[in-house]
Enzyme design. Structure first.
Site, short mmCIF file in Angstrom:
data_model
loop_
_atom_site.label_atom_id
_atom_site.label_comp_id
_atom_site.label_asym_id
_atom_site.label_seq_id
_atom_site.Cartn_x
_atom_site.Cartn_y
_atom_site.Cartn_z
N SER A 71 1.08 -1.25 0.09
CA SER A 71 0.07 0.09 0.02
C SER A 71 0.93 1.23 -0.15
O SER A 71 2.00 1.36 0.60
CB SER A 71 -0.96 0.13 1.28
OG SER A 71 -1.77 1.24 1.30
N TYR A 121 -1.88 -0.60 10.27
CA TYR A 121 -1.95 -0.99 8.66
C TYR A 121 -0.90 -0.79 8.03
O TYR A 121 -0.33 -1.51 7.33
CB TYR A 121 -3.66 -0.23 8.18
CG TYR A 121 -3.51 -0.47 6.82
CD1 TYR A 121 -3.95 -2.08 6.23
CD2 TYR A 121 -3.20 0.47 5.80
CE1 TYR A 121 -4.29 -1.89 4.71
CE2 TYR A 121 -3.49 0.31 4.53
CZ TYR A 121 -4.02 -0.93 3.90
OH TYR A 121 -4.27 -1.09 2.68
P1 NAD Z 1 -11.24 -5.38 -0.06
O1 NAD Z 1 -11.61 -5.37 1.24
O2 NAD Z 1 -12.24 -5.22 -1.03
O3 NAD Z 1 -10.59 -6.67 -0.35
C1 NAD Z 1 -10.01 -7.33 0.70
C2 NAD Z 1 -9.97 -8.94 0.82
O4 NAD Z 1 -9.34 -9.52 1.37
C3 NAD Z 1 -11.57 -9.32 0.94
O5 NAD Z 1 -12.06 -9.99 0.21
C4 NAD Z 1 -11.44 -9.93 2.05
O6 NAD Z 1 -12.58 -10.80 2.51
C5 NAD Z 1 -10.13 -10.55 2.08
N1 NAD Z 1 -9.69 -10.92 3.43
C6 NAD Z 1 -9.43 -10.17 4.50
N2 NAD Z 1 -8.75 -10.78 5.49
C7 NAD Z 1 -8.82 -12.37 5.05
C8 NAD Z 1 -8.39 -13.39 5.68
N3 NAD Z 1 -7.93 -13.38 6.82
N4 NAD Z 1 -8.53 -14.38 4.78
C9 NAD Z 1 -8.62 -14.22 3.67
N5 NAD Z 1 -9.26 -13.39 3.06
C10 NAD Z 1 -9.16 -12.27 3.57
O7 NAD Z 1 -10.27 -4.09 -0.38
P2 NAD Z 1 -9.16 -3.87 -1.66
O8 NAD Z 1 -9.06 -2.32 -1.66
O9 NAD Z 1 -9.63 -4.71 -2.79
O10 NAD Z 1 -7.96 -4.59 -0.80
C11 NAD Z 1 -7.00 -5.51 -1.51
C12 NAD Z 1 -5.75 -5.19 -1.19
O11 NAD Z 1 -5.22 -3.79 -1.51
C13 NAD Z 1 -5.41 -5.36 0.40
O12 NAD Z 1 -4.12 -5.98 0.87
C14 NAD Z 1 -5.34 -3.93 0.60
O13 NAD Z 1 -4.66 -3.45 2.11
C15 NAD Z 1 -4.73 -3.38 -0.55
N6 NAD Z 1 -4.65 -1.94 -0.65
C16 NAD Z 1 -6.07 -1.35 -1.16
C17 NAD Z 1 -6.16 -0.02 -1.18
C18 NAD Z 1 -7.42 0.74 -1.49
O14 NAD Z 1 -7.64 2.18 -1.70
N7 NAD Z 1 -8.46 -0.11 -1.99
C19 NAD Z 1 -4.98 0.81 -1.15
C20 NAD Z 1 -3.75 0.29 -0.74
C21 NAD Z 1 -3.82 -1.08 -0.55
#
Ligand code: NAD
Length: 252
Positions: free
Chosen positions: A147, A161
């Site tokens: 991230s 985080y």
């Molecule tokens: P999201 O919440 O839609 O997706 C995260 C997914 O991880 C969900 O489907 C959730 O069920 C799954 N998850 C969480 N804990 C889990 C576990 N213990 N076992 C199995 N699955 C688990 O959010 P997203 O934005 O699609 O996030 C995806 C990745 O991108 C994450 O690692 C997040 O930190 C990273 N990220 C997102 C953003 C943003 O702005 N959306 C920015 C930086 C990083």
């Protein structure tokens, strides 16, 4: 649709958001995609159905990646498919309500670290066991989803985080050097402000819109924007790239 590959790509947390978009793009590239999900079976099955409707192949497997037994069962169910696992996307991640460190409980901090750090390390470990030349594997590639928070530190929002994502960056660099001679490339992607439901989990569903004026490219990112960077690093076009971390942040 590219030619079909007799290889499996695992995407953790793929029932929605960046994970779902990545699963779909990998299926378009011909991989058989393992759509891991934690709780949302229906949406994971919908991702599989969407892939199959486009002529791709996928299957959904439940596992809480923060639990070692679940991770072992997840990889065990992949083994039963009889095809080699050659790609891993450590995408699953969590955050909790925006707050300052002084208000964070040990329980919250541990949950974030277990899911984001321990879970990704465990999945990487199991993938390395299957991809390594010395274990009889055919090599492969993995991408760890970090991230932009690893660089900003996310003050007043979720430094727990951000710290977990700093750990992702460090282990990406270390593991890339550890397994390079085993035929495995390890890279990272740092998304910026992406339109997904994770921001609602942080207590601010409209966070991307609020912060868009700070983004040089003047828009929030889409899950597909990030998936494209992940899929590039997993592709043969990136065959000389390992230990790198791409910022998919619109210039932040
Ligand atoms: P999201 O919440 O839609 O997706 C995260 C997914 O991880 C969900 O489907 C959730 O069920 C799954 N998850 C969480 N804990 C889990 C576990 N213990 N076992 C199995 N699955 C688990 O959010 P997203 O934005 O699609 O996030 C995806 C990745 O991108 C994450 O690692 C997040 O930190 C990273 N990220 C997102 C953003 C943003 O702005 N959306 C920015 C930086 C990083």
């Amino acid at each position: 649709m590219n030619k079909k590959l007799a290889e499996i790509a695992l995407v953790t947390g793929a029932s929605r958001g960046i994970g779902a978009a990545t699963a779909k793009q990998l299926a378009e590239q011909g991989f058989v995609v393992c759509v891991n999900f934690h709780k949302k079976k229906d949406t994971a099955e919908q991702v599989v159905a969407d892939i199959e409707a486009q002529g791709g192949r996928a299957f959904a497997v439940q596992a809480d990646i923060s639990k070692e037994d679940d991770v072992l069962a997840l990889f065990g169910s992949i083994d039963k498919r009889g095809l080699p696992l050659t790609r891993l996307v450590n995408n699953a991640g969590i955050l909790f309500t925006q707050s300052k460190l002084v208000d964070m409980s040990a329980d919250r901090i541990n949950k974030v670290l277990m899911a984001n750090v321990t879970g990704s390390l465990l999945c990487a470990r199991e993938a390395v066991k299957r991809m390594s030349f010395s274990c009889g594997g055919k090599g492969g590639a993995m991408v760890n989803v970090s991230s932009g928070a690893s660089r900003t530190g996310s003050p007043n929002e979720y430094i727990d985080y951000a710290a977990s994502k700093g750990a992702i960056d460090s282990f990406t660099i270390g593991l890339s050097k550890e397994v390079a001679s085993e035929g495995i490339r390890v890279n990272g992607v740092r998304p910026g402000l992406i339109y997904t439901d994770i921001h609602a989990d942080g207590g601010e569903p409209d966070r991307v819109a609020r912060l868009t004026p700070r983004i040089p490219l003047q828009r929030g990112g889409t899950p597909e924007d990030v998936a494209a960077a992940i899929c590039f690093l997993l592709s043969d076009e990136a065959s000389y790239i390992t230990g790198s971390i791409i910022d998919a942040t619109g210039g932040i």
